[in-house]
Structures are given as C-alpha cells and as structure tokens.
Design an enzyme around this catalytic site. Structure first.
Site, PDB file in Angstrom:
ATOM      1  N   TYR A 231      14.406  14.367  -9.480  1.00 37.74           N
ATOM      2  CA  TYR A 231      14.202  13.508 -10.755  1.00 37.74           C
ATOM      3  C   TYR A 231      12.292  13.440 -10.308  1.00 37.74           C
ATOM      4  CZ  TYR A 231      12.542   9.254 -13.622  1.00 37.74           C
ATOM      5  OH  TYR A 231      12.121   8.074 -14.264  1.00 37.74           O
TER       6      TYR A 231
ATOM      7  N   ILE B 214      14.329   2.033 -22.467  1.00 40.44           N
ATOM      8  CA  ILE B 214      12.565   1.636 -23.006  1.00 40.44           C
ATOM      9  C   ILE B 214      11.525   2.204 -24.094  1.00 40.44           C
ATOM     10  CG2 ILE B 214       9.918   3.271 -22.578  1.00 40.44           C
ATOM     11  CD1 ILE B 214      11.103   2.606 -19.039  1.00 40.44           C
TER      12      ILE B 214
END
Length: 388
Positions: A158, A22
């Site tokens: 996460y 990204i």
C-alpha cells in the site's frame, strides 16, 4: 492565466469507490451542496441504494458499475457523465484497498492486484477524465495518503502504491501546466481515517489489524476534496498527523525508521483476535457505511487542515494575536524580557552595617548547622560552607 473552478452546485462530479468510507462521505456531502453526481464502484446493489437515497433527498445522481482496474469500464463512466450531464467538471479518483502483512509473506498476485486498484485505478481514471476536462476545464483530484510521503511497516504494498500515486500526480500536474491546460490537479493526503479500511484490507497478520491513532473522521477528507474541487490547490493534508508523517521523513528519516519499527509493528496488530471474513482486494466486500466504529476516539475536526484551506483567515488570526500581544506588552500587562527577581550585590558599607546590626540584636549566634558559617555571612556571600 488564472485558473478558476465552478462552485460545487454548478459541477458534475465523478467519484470512484463511492459506496463506502471517504467516497460515500464525499458523495453525500456533494449532493447536499447541489452537485450532479456520477458514482462508480463494484457493488451494484450499494450503488443503487446510494443513488436512491440521494434522489430521495432532492439530489441528482446516476451510477455505473465499474472496476477501476479496467480502463474500458472507466471510459464508460466518463461517457455516462457526458451523456447525462453534458460533461465533467471534477473527477475524484478515490477507490483503494490495502494489505496488512510482511512483504515477504505477501503473494505476488495480491501485490499486483493492489497496484491494479490503488495505482492503475488512478491512472485509468485520470486518462478517462482528461479529454473532457481539457475541453471545458475542471479539477482532477487523486486521493493519496500520508503514506504517499512516508512508508510504514506491515503495509509495504500500500505504501509503495501511494508513493506511485504521488509521483504520477506530480508529473501529470507539471505536464498539464506546461500545456496551459485549464485543469487543477490535487493530491489529497489523509492520515488514518475511520472508514472500512481495515475490514476491506486483506489481512495476512496473525491478529486483526488496527490503524494507529490519531484517527480522523471521513467527513474531513470529503470536505478537503470538495474544497479542492472549487479552489486550485497542489495538495492537502487531512489531519496534522499526516503532515507530521511527511516532516518526519524529510528531517529525521532514520530516527523515524527506528521509532516505527518499535511501535507500528505492534500497534497494527492490536485489533483483537483474528476472525474469518472477506476483503475487498478482488471484489466488493459489503459496502454502504462511511465509518467502521472500531476506534475509541475519532477526531471530528482538524485545525491544521482548516488552516490549509483558509490560509488568509489563518494569517489574519496570527497577525491579530501578534497585535494583541504587542499591545499587552506596551501597556505593561505582560513583562517583556525582564526577570521578576534579580540579585543585587550588597554595598560593602551596608554589609558591614548589617553585620554590626545583627550582632547588636543578638543575631550573631544564628548559624546553619554545627559550626556553620553565620547566616548573615552566608546570605551576603551567597554560599554556605561548614567549618571543621
């Protein structure tokens, strides 16, 4: 006071985690649109190659090697932006890493290290950027996840870190708005994205990990980030799947638990035989690519994300379809609530005439089955009975 942001070609943008996925897609897209870039990551060679690529195409980019877990290093990145470009207009906290495995089997030091990158990296970047953004205004953009709203099994650390990022971002936004600071704070929530996410994650499973479908292109996230850099927006979901994750947690959390226990625990283990490889938990792991190419089908567009970024156009389209539908009904092109076929009970006198007519034409012998009720009688009564 209405918050306005500069166009991309007038901005100096800082991007963390800029050498893959990204971050890399965002850097290239911002450079194409004329932004001045300050890029940071842990891989010195990959940063150098990226800046050379951007400058070769006529762009403006400088870099500074930094680990987002180190607040002093990110302060140096901010100082470089001020020294080379006079200030910061947008700061993008993008760097992140994951761990695949059961929580009980994840070493505590790995769990802590993930938080150093995914959560404290966002905090450190925000603290480094805020003094400069307060001075002239701008945008602070934190890359969260669909897992900021909904946890999943086998990625517990996460999920926890991304929940923490959401809490931090929302609290910071309210504090800045209470101060009337000219700073837009946005949380980006992507669904599964075709990046090096799986390759860079620490893998404690017995097989290679695989993110569940649908999987979206990293350029969609880059587009959302640059939209938030120009337009103040609270949060943006990238991919309709990300929004569905959030809705599932809001309206049917327990049912979603059961579904994920039975599907995602298997799906995330479906990446093939486990292989020996490095990861990016404690250091760089071979950057330079936006996509992993591991997924059979990657969605290049998201109508839902486009609708979020352009709400007035979406509303106009919906209104237009409504007008067309109304006109079609008014002109009789489409029937409105009127059944095509209705049953009309026969008048008694007509039923008698029908029976006589059938007898005269010899239809009186027509029956359904052995010793069944005559067809004309079954039709008029709308039922069939058999006689003994």
């Amino acid at each position: 006071m209405r918050l306005t942001l500069k166009p991309i070609d007038a901005q100096t943008i800082v991007i963390t985690g800029a050498t893959s996925g990204i971050g890399l897609a965002t850097a290239r897209m911002a450079a194409q649109r004329g932004a001045r870039l300050v890029l940071t990551a842990r891989d010195r060679d990959a940063l150098g190659r990226l800046c050379e690529e951007i400058r070769a195409d006529g762009g403006d980019a400088v870099h500074c090697v930094a680990d987002v877990a180190d607040p002093a290093a990110l302060k140096q990145v901010a100082d470089l932006a001020v020294r080379t470009h006079g200030g910061i207009d947008c700061w993008v906290n993008n760097a992140g890493v994951s761990i695949y495995g059961r929580i009980e089997e994840t070493p505590v030091e790995d769990h802590r290290r993930l938080f150093e990158t995914d959560y404290w990296g966002v905090v450190n970047g925000s603290i480094a950027a805020l003094p400069h953004l307060r001075r002239n205004g701008g945008a602070l953009i934190n890359v969260g996840s669909a897992l900021s709203d909904r946890a999943i099994p086998l990625q517990g650390p996460y999920s926890a870190a991304k929940h923490a990022v959401k809490g931090f971002t929302d609290a910071l936004r309210m504090e800045l708005e209470a101060d009337d600071a000219h700073i837009s704070v946005t949380l980006i929530k992507p669904a599964a994205i075709d990046t090096l996410y799986e390759e860079h994650a620490r893998n404690l499973l017995e097989s290679e990990p695989l993110n569940p479908a649908p999987v979206y292109a990293p350029e969609l996230v880059a587009k959302a980030i640059l939209h938030a850099a120009e337009h103040p927006v609270r949060d943006l979901y990238v991919g309709s799947a990300a929004k569905l994750f959030s809705l599932s947690e809001t309206f049917m959390p327990r049912l979603t638990d059961y579904a994920m226990e039975r599907t995602l625990t298997r799906w995330q283990r479906a990446g093939g035989p486990k292989r020996q490889r490095g990861d990016a938990l404690y250091g760089p792991a071979g950057d330079g690519r936006t996509r992993a190419g591991r997924h059979r089908f990657v969605r290049e567009t998201s109508l839902y994300t486009e609708a979020q970024m352009h709400p007035w156009i979406s509303a106009a389209l919906v209104a237009g379809f409504g007008v067309l539908a109304g006109a079609a009904i008014a002109r009789g092109w489409v029937r409105s609530g009127e059944p095509r076929h209705t049953w009309h009970e026969p008048h008694p006198d007509r039923a008698v005439e029908r029976r006589r007519g059938d007898a005269d034409l010899g239809y009186g012998r027509r029956t359904l089955g052995h010793n069944a009720k005559p067809a004309w009688l079954a039709t008029s009564e709308r039922e069939v009975t058999f006689r003994e």
